[in-house]
Write a protein that holds these residues in place. Structure first.
Motif, PDB file in Angstrom:
ATOM      1  N   ASN A   3      39.246  32.606  38.486  1.00 43.81           N
ATOM      2  CA  ASN A   3      39.804  33.624  39.357  1.00 43.81           C
ATOM      3  C   ASN A   3      38.711  34.172  40.270  1.00 43.81           C
ATOM      4  N   VAL A   4      39.060  34.409  41.518  1.00 46.81           N
ATOM      5  CA  VAL A   4      38.110  34.952  42.471  1.00 46.81           C
ATOM      6  C   VAL A   4      37.855  36.413  42.136  1.00 46.81           C
ATOM      7  N   SER A   5      36.600  36.791  42.134  1.00 44.70           N
ATOM      8  CA  SER A   5      36.241  38.172  41.837  1.00 44.70           C
ATOM      9  C   SER A   5      36.734  39.088  42.943  1.00 44.70           C
ATOM     10  N   PRO A   6      37.382  40.210  42.609  1.00 49.92           N
ATOM     11  CA  PRO A   6      37.773  41.161  43.650  1.00 49.92           C
ATOM     12  C   PRO A   6      36.569  41.796  44.327  1.00 49.92           C
ATOM     13  N   TYR A   7      35.394  41.614  43.741  1.00 49.17           N
ATOM     14  CA  TYR A   7      34.166  42.187  44.291  1.00 49.17           C
ATOM     15  C   TYR A   7      33.353  41.169  45.088  1.00 49.17           C
ATOM     16  N   LEU A  10      32.054  41.954  48.724  1.00 46.31           N
ATOM     17  CA  LEU A  10      30.900  42.851  48.750  1.00 46.31           C
ATOM     18  C   LEU A  10      29.650  42.142  48.258  1.00 46.31           C
ATOM     19  N   LEU A  11      29.797  41.376  47.179  1.00 43.79           N
ATOM     20  CA  LEU A  11      28.645  40.705  46.587  1.00 43.79           C
ATOM     21  C   LEU A  11      28.080  39.651  47.537  1.00 43.79           C
ATOM     22  N   ALA A  12      28.942  39.046  48.340  1.00 41.79           N
ATOM     23  CA  ALA A  12      28.502  37.994  49.253  1.00 41.79           C
ATOM     24  C   ALA A  12      27.519  38.512  50.301  1.00 41.79           C
ATOM     25  N   ARG A  13      27.509  39.800  50.538  1.00 39.05           N
ATOM     26  CA  ARG A  13      26.590  40.381  51.522  1.00 39.05           C
ATOM     27  C   ARG A  13      25.173  40.558  50.976  1.00 39.05           C
ATOM     28  N   PRO A  57      29.629  43.260  39.458  1.00 41.74           N
ATOM     29  CA  PRO A  57      30.502  44.190  40.188  1.00 41.74           C
ATOM     30  C   PRO A  57      29.837  45.528  40.504  1.00 41.74           C
ATOM     31  N   VAL A  58      28.960  45.995  39.641  1.00 42.03           N
ATOM     32  CA  VAL A  58      28.221  47.228  39.935  1.00 42.03           C
ATOM     33  C   VAL A  58      27.211  46.976  41.045  1.00 42.03           C
ATOM     34  N   ALA A 192      45.811  41.501  38.778  1.00 41.60           N
ATOM     35  CA  ALA A 192      44.748  40.660  39.328  1.00 41.60           C
ATOM     36  C   ALA A 192      43.412  40.991  38.680  1.00 41.60           C
ATOM     37  N   LEU A 193      43.159  42.274  38.465  1.00 36.18           N
ATOM     38  CA  LEU A 193      41.904  42.666  37.838  1.00 36.18           C
ATOM     39  C   LEU A 193      41.873  42.236  36.379  1.00 36.18           C
TER      40      LEU A 193
END
Length: 299
Positions: A3-7, A10-13, A57-58, A192-193
């Protein structure tokens, strides 16, 4: 397919690099998130049966902070420490040595089992300006509201250690049992989460090196908590606790705060022992405030 992380957006940046370091005669694999010239560096320690992905995620909400995240010895990509039982003394010695080699002066962060390791290391002399504990283990696991569940876990790990090698390994890596563990901790109603959390546990909860190190770490996790270290930690400490945590009740977290010479407690409602998955933005916001960082880097 995972599953694709909902975060993930943001993390990709955030830039990330994988490294290795020689620590206590073994190799520690770790990842560095963020820019090397960031004003603040955190050294983050994950929980039992996890590895560095768990705290991503943090990190996703701390894009102006440099975060160093190792896999604990015996978990993820870090092999066990040669010639040592994986007890609290070993993990505290390892974290102290790793900090000195890779992230001297960093603010130490520990989640769950990592809170026990981080607190013991800092109490034992690991130099850090501040300490942050997420879902800290503030009371014996056997005394919590899920004490019966913990006793079942004790039996499960004992049987896994006694069975013939392949059978024991198969039991300890059993996907159905991992899913039961995941279901016992997740609180969110967001489908989803929930799928993401279960996928994280399915993917990474069995990444331990062998059943011996898993047994040692489990015994360490249920035989220790942060209370013994707290009075010896003079650094300002932030406790980020969950109101619905079934492993350490919030009342125990409130008592834990009083054991520290200088600690503050942030209580996050609507979540249990998975703050790092279900409420990472709230955890990151508390960390930023504690460190005196502006909201400009908050995403």
């Amino acid at each position: 397919m995972p599953n694709v992380s909902p975060y993930e957006p943001l993390l990709a940046r955030i830039p990330v690099r994988r490294h290795e370091a020689d620590v206590l005669g073994g190799t520690t694999v770790y990842w560095v998130y963020g820019r090397d010239d960031a004003a603040q560096t955190l050294l983050a320690v994950h929980g039992f049966r996890g590895e560095h992905h768990g705290l991503e995620p943090v990190v996703a909400h701390l894009d102006d902070v440099r975060v160093v995240m190792p896999d604990l010895p015996g978990f993820g990509e870090t092999p066990p420490i040669p010639g040592r039982a994986h007890d609290l003394d070993t993990y505290a010695d390892w974290l102290t040595a790793f900090s000195a080699a890779v992230a001297p002066g960093a603010v130490v962060v520990g989640h769950s089992f990592g809170s026990i390791v981080a607190a013991a290391a800092v109490a034992g002399g690991l130099p850090t300006p501040r300490l942050i504990l997420i879902n800290p283990i503030g009371a014996p696991a056997l005394e919590g509201p899920r004490g019966i569940f913990t006793r079942l876990a004790v039996g499960y790990y004992a049987v896994g250690a006694r069975l013939p090698g392949r059978l024991g390994e198969a039991l300890l890596r059993n996907r159905m049992i991992v899913r039961v563990m995941s279901l016992a901790m997740v609180k969110t109603r967001d489908r989803a989460l929930r799928r993401f959390v279960h996928d994280q546990h399915d993917t990474y909860f069995s990444s331990f090196a062998d059943r011996d190190v898993l047994r040692d770490a489990f015994v360490t996790s249920v035989s220790n908590d942060v209370r013994a270290s707290a009075p010896r930690i003079s650094q300002p400490t932030l406790l980020i606790a969950a109101v619905q945590d079934d492993i350490t009740p919030i009342e125990a977290e409130r008592r834990l705060r009083e054991l520290f010479p200088a600690a503050e407690l942030v209580e996050i409602d609507g979540v249990g022992h998975l703050i790092h998955y279900e409420k990472p933005r709230e955890a990151a916001a508390s960390i930023r405030r504690f460190l005196g960082l502006s909201d400009d880097g908050m995403r």
